[in-house]
Scaffold this motif. Structure first.
Motif, mmCIF file in Angstrom:
data_model
loop_
_atom_site.group_PDB
_atom_site.id
_atom_site.type_symbol
_atom_site.label_atom_id
_atom_site.label_comp_id
_atom_site.label_asym_id
_atom_site.label_seq_id
_atom_site.Cartn_x
_atom_site.Cartn_y
_atom_site.Cartn_z
ATOM 1 N N ALA A 180 14.221 43.119 61.718
ATOM 2 C CA ALA A 180 13.595 44.269 61.000
ATOM 3 C C ALA A 180 13.287 43.438 59.464
ATOM 4 C CB ALA A 180 14.433 45.345 60.904
ATOM 5 N N ASP A 181 14.483 43.033 58.828
ATOM 6 C CA ASP A 181 14.128 42.234 57.578
ATOM 7 C C ASP A 181 13.022 41.195 57.633
ATOM 8 O OD1 ASP A 181 16.495 43.515 56.630
ATOM 9 O OD2 ASP A 181 17.820 41.912 56.664
ATOM 10 N N SER A 201 9.795 43.336 57.689
ATOM 11 C CA SER A 201 9.690 44.003 56.347
ATOM 12 C C SER A 201 9.008 42.911 55.344
ATOM 13 C CB SER A 201 11.184 44.610 55.935
ATOM 14 O OG SER A 201 11.175 45.543 56.582
ATOM 15 N N SER A 202 9.915 41.793 55.223
ATOM 16 C CA SER A 202 9.309 40.905 54.173
ATOM 17 C C SER A 202 8.058 40.261 54.546
ATOM 18 C CB SER A 202 10.370 40.063 53.952
ATOM 19 O OG SER A 202 10.729 39.108 54.901
ATOM 20 N N SER A 225 5.630 42.899 53.486
ATOM 21 C CA SER A 225 4.963 42.857 51.965
ATOM 22 C C SER A 225 4.665 41.469 51.430
ATOM 23 C CB SER A 225 6.193 43.101 51.330
ATOM 24 O OG SER A 225 7.540 42.695 51.417
ATOM 25 N N PHE A 229 6.853 50.628 57.645
ATOM 26 C CA PHE A 229 7.769 50.290 58.655
ATOM 27 C C PHE A 229 8.929 50.856 58.533
ATOM 28 C CE2 PHE A 229 10.509 46.871 59.793
ATOM 29 C CZ PHE A 229 10.406 46.780 61.313
ATOM 30 N N PRO A 239 12.733 50.455 58.982
ATOM 31 C CA PRO A 239 13.571 49.081 58.926
ATOM 32 C C PRO A 239 14.790 49.276 59.655
ATOM 33 C CG PRO A 239 13.343 49.830 56.749
ATOM 34 C CD PRO A 239 12.253 50.784 57.620
#
Ligand code: GDP
Ligand code: MG
Length: 363
Positions: free
Chosen positions: A248-249, A252-253, A256, A298, A300
């Motif tokens: 998930a991290d 997410s990044s 972005s 998203f 997360p």
């Protein structure tokens, strides 16, 4: 069997509306199939439709018009597999001239009659409002020409995502659109739920909407082709192996990072869509034009089980080199920060070929 061709610009909501419509019809006991279409090999829309349990075949590697034989075979395949009552065919968001290149051939070679066929064209209500107000759209002239030609050949014009305007703005847009396009049936719509598309479905079921009575579309293929080609395509398949939180991290990044890179380079977005899936769930995430950077929603906190597959389709107004460098640099930067086991299973970037329809029948 009814065939509903669903066209309109990238990100206008065609796939969303087809899924909602298919679910409603399936609930009513009808058999529904979909033909998806896009430029690359790994299509988010096809996979997403199938994960939503909608029987779907695809024409990939180019649009319906330039691959009419594939379109025809896909239709036969659907008929063999499920004998559908209704087929939705979603054309590429940068494709125009579908009446002469797809619908007329269906009538003439497939022995279809006009009442079996409809053509709806979707627009993002906010983009159409900007266009009708004479504001600058975030694309080159050739791309805007495609947007205009798509609308011109619609018999049903959908002002989609009307929920993103207040009621008064929606009414004003409808009025302006009716003044500008007096010969079209125009509907305001929110396509996110089956209920939202029921008026559209009733319209297509009840009346004959094949634009036979109209003059053939007058279209300059040089300008259209330039508009189609200036939007570079990227598709990629990544596989992530890590625990749920790390996955998930990373995603997410990555999202972005993509947003930041596109914004900082000021690249117009036709469509950027991602499908995240593991063995038990999936999520589609979309970004369409510069209006909707915030559409990346998203979740997360979801539990993702390895291996997680990330499917990416992007259509950006930039060069093939720029789109691949952009994807690569965001990926590399993300790997520096997260250092997970992420495999690029396959990827490609290119400019679509110049549109050369298999048939162009103008009676
Ligand atoms: N708010 C809102 N969003 C929508 C609507 N229809 C589609 N979308 C969103 O617009 C984005 C692009 O939709 P998609 O169906 O993939 O567009 P397509 O490229 O025309 O097939 C997605 O994020 C959808 O969730 C709508 O009626 N309202
Ligand atoms: Mg789509």
């Amino acid at each position: 069997m009814k065939i509903h061709m669903v066209g309109g610009f990238l990100g206008s909501g065609k796939t969303t509306a087809i899924i909602s419509a298919a679910k409603l019809l399936i609930r009513q006991g009808l058999t529904v199939g979909v033909i998806t279409n896009d430029q690359g090999k790994y299509l988010v829309d096809t996979n997403f439709m199938r994960l939503e349990d909608i029987p779907t075949v695809e024409v990939n590697g180019g649009c319906f018009c330039c691959n009419y034989t594939d379109f025809d075979e896909s239709l036969d395949k659907l008929v063999d597999q499920i004998q559908p009552d209704v087929v939705f065919a979603e054309s590429v968001g940068s494709c125009a001239d579908v009446v002469a290149t797809v619908l007329q051939p269906l009538l003439q070679f497939k022995d279809k009659s006009p009442e079996d066929i409809s053509l709806s064209v979707f627009t993002d209500a906010r983009l159409l409002r900007a266009y009708l107000d004479g504001l600058d759209l975030p694309f080159q002239d050739g791309v805007i020409y495609v947007f205009e030609k798509q609308i011109e050949e619609a018999s049903i014009l959908i002002l989609n995502k009307i929920d993103l305007m207040d009621v008064k703005q929606g009414e004003e847009l409808l009025k302006k659109a009716k003044e500008r396009y007096p010969d079209k049936i125009i509907l305001k719509q929110t396509s996110l739920t089956p209920e939202g598309v029921s008026s559209w479905l009733n319209l297509m079921a009840e009346e004959e909407h094949y634009p036979l009575d109209k003059k053939p579309l007058s279209i300059n293929y040089q300008v259209y082709g330039a508009g189609e080609q200036v939007l570079a395509w990227y598709d990629g398949v990544y596989e992530i192996n890590a625990d749920s939180k790390q996955v998930a991290d990373w995603i997410s990044s990555f999202l972005s990072g993509l947003q930041k890179a596109i914004k900082s380079k000021n690249i117009p977005v036709g469509h950027l869509k991602l499908l995240i899936r593991d063995s038990h769930k999936h999520q589609k995430i979309s970004m369409t034009s510069l209006y909707e950077m915030e559409e990346f929603q998203f979740r997360p906190n979801d539990e993702w089980k390895s291996p997680v597959t990330l499917l990416i389709n992007a259509r950006l107004e930039c060069s093939q080199l720029e789109i691949s460098q952009l994807m690569q640099s965001v990926f590399n930067q993300n790997q520096k920060e997260h250092a997970l086991l992420v495999k690029i299973v396959d990827e490609e970037a290119f400019h679509p070929g110049f549109p050369t329809p298999t048939h162009r029948l103008i009676q």
